[in-house]
Each structure stands twice: as structure tokens, then as C-alpha cells.
Scaffold this motif. Sequence first.
Motif, PDB file in Angstrom:
ATOM      1  N   ASP A  74       0.849  -0.971   0.324  1.00  0.00           N
ATOM      2  CA  ASP A  74       0.498  -0.016  -0.015  1.00  0.00           C
ATOM      3  C   ASP A  74       0.798   1.358   0.292  1.00  0.00           C
ATOM      4  OD1 ASP A  74      -2.071  -1.564   0.121  1.00  0.00           O
ATOM      5  OD2 ASP A  74      -2.792  -1.887   2.181  1.00  0.00           O
TER       6      ASP A  74
ATOM      7  N   HIS B 135       4.196   1.508   0.783  1.00  0.00           N
ATOM      8  CA  HIS B 135       4.741   2.240   1.763  1.00  0.00           C
ATOM      9  C   HIS B 135       5.991   0.234   1.366  1.00  0.00           C
ATOM     10  CE1 HIS B 135       2.089   3.770   3.896  1.00  0.00           C
ATOM     11  NE2 HIS B 135       3.201   4.411   4.426  1.00  0.00           N
TER      12      HIS B 135
ATOM     13  N   PHE C 252       2.765   3.055  14.171  1.00  0.00           N
ATOM     14  CA  PHE C 252       2.270   3.232  12.666  1.00  0.00           C
ATOM     15  C   PHE C 252       3.823   3.863  12.089  1.00  0.00           C
ATOM     16  CE2 PHE C 252      -0.548   3.536  15.900  1.00  0.00           C
ATOM     17  CZ  PHE C 252      -1.730   2.872  15.213  1.00  0.00           C
TER      18      PHE C 252
ATOM     19  N   GLY D 133       3.497   5.919   8.992  1.00  0.00           N
ATOM     20  CA  GLY D 133       2.989   6.086   7.271  1.00  0.00           C
ATOM     21  C   GLY D 133       1.469   5.518   7.690  1.00  0.00           C
ATOM     22  N   GLU D 134       1.124   4.941   6.458  1.00  0.00           N
ATOM     23  CA  GLU D 134      -0.992   4.476   6.642  1.00  0.00           C
ATOM     24  C   GLU D 134      -0.506   2.910   7.293  1.00  0.00           C
ATOM     25  OE1 GLU D 134      -3.351   6.313   3.995  1.00  0.00           O
ATOM     26  OE2 GLU D 134      -1.702   5.341   2.470  1.00  0.00           O
ATOM     27  N   LEU D 135       0.664   2.253   7.794  1.00  0.00           N
ATOM     28  CA  LEU D 135       1.011   0.911   7.982  1.00  0.00           C
ATOM     29  C   LEU D 135       0.784   1.081   9.527  1.00  0.00           C
ATOM     30  CD1 LEU D 135       3.833   0.027   5.907  1.00  0.00           C
ATOM     31  CD2 LEU D 135       1.238  -0.128   5.544  1.00  0.00           C
ATOM     32  N   THR D 136       0.378  -0.131   9.844  1.00  0.00           N
ATOM     33  CA  THR D 136       0.253  -0.375  11.376  1.00  0.00           C
ATOM     34  C   THR D 136       1.273  -1.428  11.782  1.00  0.00           C
ATOM     35  OG1 THR D 136      -1.518  -1.426  11.078  1.00  0.00           O
ATOM     36  CG2 THR D 136      -1.619   0.172  12.044  1.00  0.00           C
TER      37      THR D 136
ATOM     38  N   GLY E 273      -2.257  -2.487   5.864  1.00  0.00           N
ATOM     39  CA  GLY E 273      -2.608  -1.268   5.696  1.00  0.00           C
ATOM     40  C   GLY E 273      -4.141  -0.934   5.022  1.00  0.00           C
ATOM     41  N   PRO E 274      -3.959   0.147   3.974  1.00  0.00           N
ATOM     42  CA  PRO E 274      -5.222   0.499   4.282  1.00  0.00           C
ATOM     43  C   PRO E 274      -5.671  -0.632   3.568  1.00  0.00           C
ATOM     44  CG  PRO E 274      -4.123   2.225   3.203  1.00  0.00           C
ATOM     45  CD  PRO E 274      -3.377   1.156   3.772  1.00  0.00           C
ATOM     46  N   ARG E 275      -5.213  -1.530   2.246  1.00  0.00           N
ATOM     47  CA  ARG E 275      -6.104  -2.471   1.145  1.00  0.00           C
ATOM     48  C   ARG E 275      -5.508  -3.482   2.407  1.00  0.00           C
ATOM     49  NH1 ARG E 275      -4.083  -1.160  -4.124  1.00  0.00           N
ATOM     50  NH2 ARG E 275      -5.380  -2.425  -4.381  1.00  0.00           N
TER      51      ARG E 275
END
Length: 394
Positions: A112, A114, A208, A210-213, A242-244
Motif C-alpha cells: 500500500d 510503503h 505506525f 505512514g499508513e501502516l500498522t 495497510g489500508p488495503r
Amino acid sequence: MTGFRVPRIPLDALRPAAFGADPSGERMARIRRSPHFAGGVFVNPPGPERTPSTRSMLGFLPTYFRKEERVRRAPAHAIPVHPTTVADLAEPAESGLRLTWMGHSGVLTEIDGHRVLIDPVWSERCSPFAFAGPRRLHPVPIPLAETGRVDAVVISHDHYDHLDMPTVRALARTGTEFVVPLGVGAHLEHWGIAAGQITELDWHETTFVGELTLTATPARHFCGRALRNTQHTLWASWVIAGPRHRVFHSGDTGYFPGFAGIGERYGPFDATMIQIGAYSEFWPDIHMEPEEGLRAHLDLQGSAPAERGVLLPIHWGTFNLAPHPWDEPAERTVTAARRAGVRYAVPRPGQPFEPAAGLRPDAWWQAVAAAAPEEPGAGRAPAPAARLDLATER
């Protein structure tokens, strides 16, 4: 006349830098507060009680070093490293998720938007010494500097085949963040890595990028890099979401029922990277056999269809760490996956693939392992080509 006094040399001065450092101060205080720390050591989650082989270890060692046994544990021909890794990685992943197995447990995870590098080992040997220890059976697919931007480096535990000091120091100069299990930061700071670049997590803690956990999850293993093994650094598996997309990396672990709980809490996964090599009857609780690795993959997927997630076997093929034949982990994994109807991918080192599209079956390891008895040099691993010079980092 006064006598000559031999200067006292602190023992720490004789300790190789690669041994790292023991946690202390506030880091050690945090370790003592961990619910997974008891009796002065980190403890494993509950698992099946399995007794190591009753055969004598003294009887095992001569077998391990016998010539015919060494032949079985090494490829007969050069392992085919993917030739166009750099060019392939220059193109973005169409699906948003791409995995590149760099050998052993090292995986470049592009997810996603990253890029996360897990358990990178670029050195010639997984050892504190450049002149001794298990030597890699194939060259690293690409120079470390050509992996491109890396947003985070994730480490599963502090053993030499997962935490490599020269590789870590080289990556630290890029400013990347290191996400590691609790206590492992002591090694990194000892090697000169800024505290601000290090995040340490206990099991079920999240950070976290970026948008990753990135979440540390349980595993059944142990730790240690020096002669005195204090068990003060944690080991972990990892969930990267990630978001997806979301993926799972097992690190090193024995099989335990907790995989189902990880899957229920954090899954299902688009891909699982599962340790399936370096197993032995002498250490059944800390490394999974291939069929156990498949079972872990299914547990992690929970009630989701088995077809959704792809199984990527890791922790095999690069370093000779156990008595089983070199190609056996891949062969047994593929056989078990086919029987269970599980999607799997066994790429050549450095071969990127997108789990959404899968990877065309290619039993490349069979040709590498095959050798006629009279063939000159059969069973001897080829000397690694294009060796990366990380010696100055030691």
C-alpha cells in the motif's frame, strides 16, 4: 625496583561488537513490567508439550558432520538467483502488494505504497565473525543500496540469521526506522543507531509507519547473541497492515495454538511468510516442520477461504542450519499445500511476486538438488558470487 604491572582490561572490551548489549536502565525496567516476563526471563506462550529426541546429542554430532550427511544438506548446483530484481522493483506493484524473498527469512514487503524490509541479512555468514559460521549458499539477489527507499526495517528476534549487525548499520545510515521486539533496541543502540530510529514493542503492541500498522505478535522461540544468554530480549512474529492489504511474518517459532488467535484478531491475510526450515527432532518447540507451517497458515486464515492468502515459505535455502536435506523444506511444503488446496509461492531468491496474481509453479530447487553420484563436486555448495563487501561494518 618496581615490578611491571599488567594492565587490567575490562571484559567488555574483549566482547565482539556483534554480540550486542544487554538491556539496562529504563529499558530493563520496561522488560520487567512485561506480562510475558516471569522468573527473570521472557517466557513462551503455551503450546504442545513435545519432548526432544532421546538420542544422545553426542551421538548426533558425528552424524551431523559426516561427509555423506553434509552432502545431503547442500545444493549440488548453483541456486538460481533471479537476474532482474533491480529492474523489477523499479516498477510499482499493480495490486499494491508485492513480496520479494531475499533468501532465508528476509523479505522486502511492498504494501500500500510503503516498503518494509523484514529480517535482512546481507552478510556472507550469519555469525559474529567474518571468518567462521554458516556461510550463505547463494549470493544476495541485489546490493543493499539498490533495494530502494525502505520505510521501516522489522526484526523478528536477535539471532544472527535474523539480526545482522553490518546490514543494520548500513540501513541505519539511510535514516530508516527500526521496529523490533522489546529489548532488541539495546543491540541497535550499542551499534550506534540513534534511539529516535528505534521502536520496541511487546506482543500485541502496535506502532505506525505512514499508513501502516506494525504489530508484534507471539511466537515460540528464544533469544541470545553472546555466550551468556540472559533471555532479556523478546522474540516475535509480525502483522503488517495497510489500508488495503495485510501480511503476516512468523519469524522463528514452534507450532502453537496461538496462531488461530492471531488470525482471529488481526487476519485474514493476503500472504503469510512462514518459517518451514531448520527443523529437527532435537528442537521441536522452536522451529516448525513444513506440515506445521502449513497448519499455522490455515490457522491464521481462520474462517476465510483457504484460497485467499498465499503461503510464502521462508527460513530455508540460504544457510545450512539443520540436519535435514537442503531441498526437503520446499518439497514437503509444496506437497502439503497441494493436498490442502492452499495457494503457495516458492520464488527463486530475489524474484518479486504479487500475491493477488500468484506465481507460476516452478520446482527450481529439484534441479538444484539433483546430482549424479559420480558427478564431480556433487553436494558442495558453490562459492557465492558477487559477494557484498560488508566486512568494514564489523
